[in-house]
Design a protein around this motif. Sequence first.
Motif, PDB file in Angstrom:
ATOM      1  N   GLN A  14      32.439 -54.419 -30.937  1.00  0.00           N
ATOM      2  CA  GLN A  14      33.464 -54.168 -31.649  1.00  0.00           C
ATOM      3  C   GLN A  14      33.356 -53.607 -32.996  1.00  0.00           C
ATOM      4  OE1 GLN A  14      35.925 -57.616 -31.357  1.00  0.00           O
ATOM      5  NE2 GLN A  14      36.443 -57.575 -29.203  1.00  0.00           N
ATOM      6  N   ALA A  15      32.462 -54.248 -33.774  1.00  0.00           N
ATOM      7  CA  ALA A  15      32.138 -53.967 -35.094  1.00  0.00           C
ATOM      8  C   ALA A  15      31.580 -52.414 -35.086  1.00  0.00           C
ATOM      9  CB  ALA A  15      31.155 -54.584 -35.728  1.00  0.00           C
ATOM     10  N   GLU A  16      30.549 -52.007 -34.243  1.00  0.00           N
ATOM     11  CA  GLU A  16      30.098 -50.608 -34.256  1.00  0.00           C
ATOM     12  C   GLU A  16      31.178 -49.693 -33.865  1.00  0.00           C
ATOM     13  OE1 GLU A  16      28.791 -53.232 -32.751  1.00  0.00           O
ATOM     14  OE2 GLU A  16      26.890 -53.254 -33.812  1.00  0.00           O
ATOM     15  N   SER A  17      32.160 -50.161 -32.867  1.00  0.00           N
ATOM     16  CA  SER A  17      33.164 -49.229 -32.486  1.00  0.00           C
ATOM     17  C   SER A  17      34.185 -48.940 -33.766  1.00  0.00           C
ATOM     18  CB  SER A  17      33.993 -49.765 -31.329  1.00  0.00           C
ATOM     19  OG  SER A  17      35.098 -49.081 -30.985  1.00  0.00           O
ATOM     20  N   SER A  18      34.545 -49.787 -34.500  1.00  0.00           N
ATOM     21  CA  SER A  18      35.474 -49.458 -35.489  1.00  0.00           C
ATOM     22  C   SER A  18      34.631 -48.776 -36.763  1.00  0.00           C
ATOM     23  CB  SER A  18      36.017 -50.821 -36.328  1.00  0.00           C
ATOM     24  OG  SER A  18      35.048 -51.784 -36.537  1.00  0.00           O
ATOM     25  N   ASN A  19      33.190 -49.103 -36.690  1.00  0.00           N
ATOM     26  CA  ASN A  19      32.514 -48.533 -37.746  1.00  0.00           C
ATOM     27  C   ASN A  19      32.231 -47.317 -37.644  1.00  0.00           C
ATOM     28  OD1 ASN A  19      32.422 -50.880 -39.189  1.00  0.00           O
ATOM     29  ND2 ASN A  19      30.432 -51.458 -38.671  1.00  0.00           N
ATOM     30  N   LYS A  20      32.188 -46.910 -36.147  1.00  0.00           N
ATOM     31  CA  LYS A  20      32.089 -45.442 -35.807  1.00  0.00           C
ATOM     32  C   LYS A  20      33.061 -44.418 -36.222  1.00  0.00           C
ATOM     33  CE  LYS A  20      32.072 -44.902 -31.415  1.00  0.00           C
ATOM     34  NZ  LYS A  20      32.120 -44.883 -29.916  1.00  0.00           N
ATOM     35  N   ILE A  21      34.403 -45.014 -36.023  1.00  0.00           N
ATOM     36  CA  ILE A  21      35.416 -44.300 -36.214  1.00  0.00           C
ATOM     37  C   ILE A  21      35.659 -43.972 -38.000  1.00  0.00           C
ATOM     38  CG2 ILE A  21      38.043 -44.393 -36.470  1.00  0.00           C
ATOM     39  CD1 ILE A  21      37.604 -46.116 -34.061  1.00  0.00           C
ATOM     40  N   ILE A  22      35.046 -45.375 -38.679  1.00  0.00           N
ATOM     41  CA  ILE A  22      35.221 -45.087 -40.090  1.00  0.00           C
ATOM     42  C   ILE A  22      34.189 -44.038 -40.679  1.00  0.00           C
ATOM     43  CG2 ILE A  22      34.803 -46.354 -42.228  1.00  0.00           C
ATOM     44  CD1 ILE A  22      36.182 -48.817 -40.919  1.00  0.00           C
ATOM     45  N   VAL A  23      32.929 -44.115 -39.973  1.00  0.00           N
ATOM     46  CA  VAL A  23      31.706 -43.404 -40.416  1.00  0.00           C
ATOM     47  C   VAL A  23      32.213 -41.736 -40.038  1.00  0.00           C
ATOM     48  CG1 VAL A  23      29.449 -42.616 -40.053  1.00  0.00           C
ATOM     49  CG2 VAL A  23      29.841 -45.109 -40.337  1.00  0.00           C
ATOM     50  N   ASN A  24      32.524 -41.552 -39.069  1.00  0.00           N
ATOM     51  CA  ASN A  24      33.194 -40.245 -38.593  1.00  0.00           C
ATOM     52  C   ASN A  24      34.149 -39.719 -39.509  1.00  0.00           C
ATOM     53  OD1 ASN A  24      31.249 -40.105 -36.521  1.00  0.00           O
ATOM     54  ND2 ASN A  24      32.861 -40.462 -34.934  1.00  0.00           N
ATOM     55  N   ASN A  25      34.925 -40.393 -39.859  1.00  0.00           N
ATOM     56  CA  ASN A  25      36.240 -39.979 -40.820  1.00  0.00           C
ATOM     57  C   ASN A  25      35.593 -39.567 -42.343  1.00  0.00           C
ATOM     58  OD1 ASN A  25      38.204 -40.156 -38.831  1.00  0.00           O
ATOM     59  ND2 ASN A  25      38.770 -41.951 -39.579  1.00  0.00           N
ATOM     60  N   LEU A  26      34.556 -40.592 -42.679  1.00  0.00           N
ATOM     61  CA  LEU A  26      33.766 -40.260 -43.894  1.00  0.00           C
ATOM     62  C   LEU A  26      32.803 -39.188 -43.590  1.00  0.00           C
ATOM     63  CD1 LEU A  26      32.378 -43.706 -45.181  1.00  0.00           C
ATOM     64  CD2 LEU A  26      33.768 -42.086 -46.393  1.00  0.00           C
ATOM     65  N   GLN A  27      32.429 -38.659 -42.789  1.00  0.00           N
ATOM     66  CA  GLN A  27      31.484 -37.432 -42.553  1.00  0.00           C
ATOM     67  C   GLN A  27      32.565 -36.253 -42.730  1.00  0.00           C
ATOM     68  OE1 GLN A  27      29.693 -38.074 -38.924  1.00  0.00           O
ATOM     69  NE2 GLN A  27      27.765 -39.216 -40.045  1.00  0.00           N
ATOM     70  N   LYS A  28      33.770 -36.373 -42.268  1.00  0.00           N
ATOM     71  CA  LYS A  28      34.705 -35.228 -42.178  1.00  0.00           C
ATOM     72  C   LYS A  28      35.125 -35.073 -43.605  1.00  0.00           C
ATOM     73  CE  LYS A  28      36.251 -35.830 -37.405  1.00  0.00           C
ATOM     74  NZ  LYS A  28      37.318 -36.309 -36.723  1.00  0.00           N
ATOM     75  N   LYS A  29      35.498 -36.140 -44.225  1.00  0.00           N
ATOM     76  CA  LYS A  29      35.907 -35.968 -45.609  1.00  0.00           C
ATOM     77  C   LYS A  29      34.868 -35.421 -46.378  1.00  0.00           C
ATOM     78  CE  LYS A  29      39.431 -37.734 -48.373  1.00  0.00           C
ATOM     79  NZ  LYS A  29      40.202 -36.705 -48.938  1.00  0.00           N
ATOM     80  N   LEU A  30      33.594 -35.904 -46.472  1.00  0.00           N
ATOM     81  CA  LEU A  30      32.667 -35.498 -47.336  1.00  0.00           C
ATOM     82  C   LEU A  30      32.197 -34.169 -47.317  1.00  0.00           C
ATOM     83  CD1 LEU A  30      30.651 -38.987 -47.529  1.00  0.00           C
ATOM     84  CD2 LEU A  30      32.165 -38.013 -49.297  1.00  0.00           C
ATOM     85  N   GLY A  31      32.036 -33.689 -46.131  1.00  0.00           N
ATOM     86  CA  GLY A  31      31.305 -32.480 -45.941  1.00  0.00           C
ATOM     87  C   GLY A  31      29.977 -32.373 -46.362  1.00  0.00           C
TER      88      GLY A  31
END
Length: 197
Positions: A14-31
């Motif tokens: 569960q932690a990896e699943s929610s962290n994956k969403i946060i990391v993906n959104n961070l990658q999109k935001k940061l470029g």
Amino acid sequence: MITSTPVHSQANGQAESSNKIIVNNLQKKLGTKKGKWAEELPFVLWVDKTKSKNETRQTPFSLVFGTEDMIPTEMVIPTSRSCLQNPETNNQDLADDLDVVDELRDSTRIRMATYQQRITKSYNKNVRVRRFQVGDLVLRKAFQNTTDPKDGKLAPQWQALYNIEAEVGKGVYQLLSMDGRILPKSWNAVHLKLYFV
């Protein structure tokens, strides 16, 4: 064997699943500006908490507090929602929202159960059930901790030959090694493969 429990979310994914969403959104935001993740993290977390989820069609904020959230810019730049707020009746409106929050949560629970049933049905239509008979010869799947590290990528995928001693549950089998020794733990059919002589 990993036991699914809400207490140890890091153990059941569960932690990896929610962290994956946060990391993906961070990658999109940061470029390309990967070093500035600490400044962007609060915004990404805010979006994650205030975005409606597919399975509930509600935001986590509204399920906890019983009212919709307002983004900080709505407090600075007037919008129709912030302009129509009346400070005198605001407390009464919030109390009314709290009165119906249980109904909102119940409808969300029903929606989640329906969503989970759809996901389960979709997953199960692709699952092939492996059934073995007592006495069948099977190969056991090789895991990283049971293979020789020197073999690297060329390590065998299946190891040892076993005999099915008994079915201890639905799709769970007790194995007997070829030298007559019963394995201490039972094995799921997913990790077994029929051996053809």
